[in-house]
Structures are given as structure tokens and as C-alpha cells.
Design a protein around this motif. Structure first.
Motif, PDB file in Angstrom:
ATOM      1  N   TYR A  84    -109.654-101.503 -15.236  1.00 37.35           N
ATOM      2  CA  TYR A  84    -110.704-101.645 -16.258  1.00 37.35           C
ATOM      3  C   TYR A  84    -110.803-103.063 -16.810  1.00 37.35           C
ATOM      4  O   TYR A  84    -111.459-103.283 -17.829  1.00 37.35           O
ATOM      5  CB  TYR A  84    -110.443-100.651 -17.395  1.00 37.35           C
ATOM      6  CG  TYR A  84    -110.527 -99.206 -16.955  1.00 37.35           C
ATOM      7  CD1 TYR A  84    -111.758 -98.591 -16.731  1.00 37.35           C
ATOM      8  CD2 TYR A  84    -109.374 -98.459 -16.746  1.00 37.35           C
ATOM      9  CE1 TYR A  84    -111.836 -97.267 -16.323  1.00 37.35           C
ATOM     10  CE2 TYR A  84    -109.435 -97.130 -16.340  1.00 37.35           C
ATOM     11  CZ  TYR A  84    -110.668 -96.538 -16.126  1.00 37.35           C
ATOM     12  OH  TYR A  84    -110.734 -95.218 -15.712  1.00 37.35           O
ATOM     13  N   ASP A 115    -106.632 -92.205 -18.438  1.00 38.63           N
ATOM     14  CA  ASP A 115    -105.741 -92.898 -17.507  1.00 38.63           C
ATOM     15  C   ASP A 115    -104.508 -93.449 -18.226  1.00 38.63           C
ATOM     16  O   ASP A 115    -103.395 -93.429 -17.691  1.00 38.63           O
ATOM     17  CB  ASP A 115    -106.484 -94.027 -16.796  1.00 38.63           C
ATOM     18  CG  ASP A 115    -107.464 -93.504 -15.754  1.00 38.63           C
ATOM     19  OD1 ASP A 115    -107.400 -92.297 -15.443  1.00 38.63           O
ATOM     20  OD2 ASP A 115    -108.310 -94.291 -15.270  1.00 38.63           O
ATOM     21  N   GLU A 151    -117.687 -98.692 -22.769  1.00 36.67           N
ATOM     22  CA  GLU A 151    -118.524 -97.637 -22.218  1.00 36.67           C
ATOM     23  C   GLU A 151    -117.684 -96.580 -21.501  1.00 36.67           C
ATOM     24  O   GLU A 151    -118.060 -95.408 -21.434  1.00 36.67           O
ATOM     25  CB  GLU A 151    -119.543 -98.239 -21.245  1.00 36.67           C
ATOM     26  CG  GLU A 151    -120.552 -99.174 -21.908  1.00 36.67           C
ATOM     27  CD  GLU A 151    -121.531 -99.746 -20.901  1.00 36.67           C
ATOM     28  OE1 GLU A 151    -121.384 -99.444 -19.702  1.00 36.67           O
ATOM     29  OE2 GLU A 151    -122.447-100.485 -21.322  1.00 36.67           O
ATOM     30  N   LYS A 152    -116.550 -96.992 -20.966  1.00 36.99           N
ATOM     31  CA  LYS A 152    -115.676 -96.073 -20.235  1.00 36.99           C
ATOM     32  C   LYS A 152    -114.457 -95.684 -21.078  1.00 36.99           C
ATOM     33  O   LYS A 152    -113.368 -95.473 -20.557  1.00 36.99           O
ATOM     34  CB  LYS A 152    -115.232 -96.711 -18.919  1.00 36.99           C
ATOM     35  CG  LYS A 152    -116.382 -97.014 -17.966  1.00 36.99           C
ATOM     36  CD  LYS A 152    -115.856 -97.592 -16.661  1.00 36.99           C
ATOM     37  CE  LYS A 152    -116.987 -97.863 -15.693  1.00 36.99           C
ATOM     38  NZ  LYS A 152    -116.486 -98.429 -14.414  1.00 36.99           N
ATOM     39  N   TYR A 153    -114.674 -95.578 -22.373  1.00 35.60           N
ATOM     40  CA  TYR A 153    -113.560 -95.305 -23.284  1.00 35.60           C
ATOM     41  C   TYR A 153    -112.770 -94.064 -22.891  1.00 35.60           C
ATOM     42  O   TYR A 153    -111.539 -94.095 -22.825  1.00 35.60           O
ATOM     43  CB  TYR A 153    -114.079 -95.148 -24.715  1.00 35.60           C
ATOM     44  CG  TYR A 153    -113.038 -94.599 -25.674  1.00 35.60           C
ATOM     45  CD1 TYR A 153    -112.028 -95.411 -26.179  1.00 35.60           C
ATOM     46  CD2 TYR A 153    -113.060 -93.249 -26.050  1.00 35.60           C
ATOM     47  CE1 TYR A 153    -111.077 -94.912 -27.040  1.00 35.60           C
ATOM     48  CE2 TYR A 153    -112.103 -92.738 -26.914  1.00 35.60           C
ATOM     49  CZ  TYR A 153    -111.116 -93.578 -27.411  1.00 35.60           C
ATOM     50  OH  TYR A 153    -110.157 -93.062 -28.244  1.00 35.60           O
ATOM     51  N   GLN A 154    -113.463 -92.948 -22.619  1.00 41.72           N
ATOM     52  CA  GLN A 154    -112.769 -91.703 -22.309  1.00 41.72           C
ATOM     53  C   GLN A 154    -111.972 -91.803 -21.022  1.00 41.72           C
ATOM     54  O   GLN A 154    -110.842 -91.304 -20.926  1.00 41.72           O
ATOM     55  CB  GLN A 154    -113.772 -90.542 -22.204  1.00 41.72           C
ATOM     56  CG  GLN A 154    -113.118 -89.158 -22.139  1.00 41.72           C
ATOM     57  CD  GLN A 154    -112.261 -88.867 -23.360  1.00 41.72           C
ATOM     58  OE1 GLN A 154    -112.678 -89.044 -24.498  1.00 41.72           O
ATOM     59  NE2 GLN A 154    -111.022 -88.417 -23.113  1.00 41.72           N
ATOM     60  N   ASP A 155    -112.518 -92.486 -20.023  1.00 43.07           N
ATOM     61  CA  ASP A 155    -111.795 -92.673 -18.759  1.00 43.07           C
ATOM     62  C   ASP A 155    -110.557 -93.537 -18.964  1.00 43.07           C
ATOM     63  O   ASP A 155    -109.481 -93.249 -18.417  1.00 43.07           O
ATOM     64  CB  ASP A 155    -112.710 -93.321 -17.715  1.00 43.07           C
ATOM     65  CG  ASP A 155    -113.856 -92.409 -17.301  1.00 43.07           C
ATOM     66  OD1 ASP A 155    -113.686 -91.176 -17.401  1.00 43.07           O
ATOM     67  OD2 ASP A 155    -114.911 -92.923 -16.895  1.00 43.07           O
ATOM     68  N   ILE A 156    -110.704 -94.576 -19.758  1.00 38.30           N
ATOM     69  CA  ILE A 156    -109.563 -95.447 -20.056  1.00 38.30           C
ATOM     70  C   ILE A 156    -108.490 -94.663 -20.791  1.00 38.30           C
ATOM     71  O   ILE A 156    -107.296 -94.758 -20.471  1.00 38.30           O
ATOM     72  CB  ILE A 156    -110.010 -96.656 -20.899  1.00 38.30           C
ATOM     73  CG1 ILE A 156    -110.981 -97.530 -20.109  1.00 38.30           C
ATOM     74  CG2 ILE A 156    -108.807 -97.479 -21.349  1.00 38.30           C
ATOM     75  CD1 ILE A 156    -111.590 -98.666 -20.916  1.00 38.30           C
TER      76      ILE A 156
END
Length: 241
Positions: free
Chosen positions: A37, A12, A4-9
Motif C-alpha cells: 500500500y 491486512d 481509499e483502501k482503509y478497510q483493506d489496509i
């Protein structure tokens, strides 16, 4: 599995990979992302980390790459070179002729670029002596990289210095961090700051920077240019050639 947090991962991880100056900083940044994460059990990322010395820029900044990223796919470069000349339907006996055609076009393009560089001289943007020197010896495309470093020196300031010996002095230069805008894909200055150690030898007039831009890309970084100016070494930059 879709995160769900692919773009944030991704953001980073890209920061850890491309904005870490040395191996220890990369390992700290990478491990922070993995912990943040909860990716400790991710086998794919674990495999990449084990092979980090083969592809992470922080381990290779001392090598000359001519601006090519260590993660750039060689296959894509070759494919773009032969695009329009060779495809999956090309027969073996046709390859030699198509290859020669591609090489001839590449040679003509290089001659045209050299001619354009000789006819068109980009206007100087600063009073740094190194900019005038590079203007005479670099192609226009490469010279634009020099101008980028000169203009970005506006954001630099010296935070301290350390006397190593009678001849060697270390400057701690603070710089703003440049990031790539997600919408425009252009680099913009951020509010983040980081410190670079720049070493100057008054006996040899040599200067080196922790960012390793000169060693890796062949372009003198703004931190080196800035320190040369501090020491009033306006002509010494000619010696690097």
C-alpha cells in the motif's frame, strides 16, 4: 489523510499482527503490507513498528496473558470495573466507599459464577481425555475454550515428522486458518492452511507447540491434544496440573 483502501489496509495489518506466529513471520507480513500500500513514509506506522517488541503478540507468546490481548487498553478495563460507582463528579472522600462497593459486587459475582459452574456441567463433545479432565477443574466459560480446541482438531492432519533424538520427535501438523467474519464477528474456518511444529518428548511426556496457546492463555491447543492422541498418551495430560 483518508485512505481509499482503509478497510483493506486494516484487514491486512490485523492479519500481520495477530496471525504471525513468530517475530520473523510478523516482520515479513508487516513489510509486505507496507510495500503493498506504499506506506513506507507513514510516520505513525513507522513508530508502531519500531516499538513492535512492546505490543505485537508474536514477541510475547511465551508470556502468560490469560487471554488478554497485548493491545488491549488497561484504562478501558479499569473504567468498566468502576462503571456505575465512580464518575467525574465523585468527590475524593466518596471514593473509598464507592471502591469498597465495587469490590464487594465483584466478589459476589465471582462466587455466583463459581456456584453456577459447580451446579452446571457442560456436556462433553469429544472423546479426548483432556476434555474430561478440564471439565472437572475449569469454570464453564474457560471450559468452552477447551471444547473449541477439541472440536477444531477435526481440521488437523500430520504432514511429516522429524526425529531430533532418541526421545524427541517433531510433528508438522497442518491446520486450517480461522478468521473473524466481518458481518457476524464470529470465527469461521477459511480455505487457508498453515503448518505448526509440535515437539513431543517420549521420556518426559512433555509436548510443546509453536502456536504457544498454552503458554499464553493457559489452554492446551488442539495441536498438542492431537499429538498426545497420536502417541496414545491419554492420561499424561493430567501431569500439566
Amino acid at each position: 489523510m483518508v485512505f481509499e483502501k482503509y478497510q483493506d489496509i486494516k484487514d491486512d495489518l490485523l492479519y500481520a499482527i495477530y496471525d504471525s506466529l513468530d517475530p520473523s513471520e510478523f516482520e515479513e507480513n508487516w513489510n509486505n503490507v507496507i510495500a503493498k500500500y506504499d506506506l513506507v513514509d507513514n510516520g505513525w506506522l513507522g513508530g508502531l513498528y519500531r516499538e513492535r517488541e512492546m505490543w505485537v503478540p508474536a514477541y510475547m507468546r511465551h508470556m502468560f496473558w490469560a487471554g488478554m490481548k497485548t493491545t488491549q487498553r488497561v484504562e478501558s478495563i479499569i473504567n468498566s470495573f468502576f462503571d456505575g460507582y465512580v464518575n467525574k463528579h465523585t468527590r475524593l472522600y466518596e471514593f473509598a466507599e464507592r471502591y469498597c462497593e465495587a469490590m464487594e459486587v465483584r466478589a459476589n459475582d465471582e462466587k455466583e459464577n463459581d456456584a453456577n459452574s459447580a451446579r452446571y456441567v457442560r456436556t462433553l463433545e469429544t472423546d479426548f481425555s483432556v476434555e474430561a479432565i478440564y471439565q472437572k477443574i475449569y469454570t464453564d466459560n474457560k471450559f468452552k475454550e477447551v471444547q473449541r480446541e477439541c472440536t477444531r482438531s477435526l481440521y488437523l492432519n500430520v504432514q511429516g515428522k522429524n526425529v531430533v533424538s532418541d526421545n524427541v520427535l517433531e510433528h508438522y501438523v497442518q491446520d486450517r486458518v480461522w478468521v473473524r467474519c466481518k458481518d457476524t464477528r464470529k470465527e469461521i474456518v477459511s480455505k487457508k492452511k498453515r503448518m505448526y511444529k509440535v515437539t513431543f518428548d517420549s521420556s518426559t511426556k512433555d509436548v510443546s507447540c509453536a502456536c504457544k496457546l498454552f503458554e499464553c492463555n493457559g489452554i492446551m491447543c488442539r495441536h498438542m491434544i492431537f499429538v498426545y492422541e497420536i502417541h496414545d498418551q491419554l492420561e499424561v495430560q493430567k501431569n500439566i496440573f
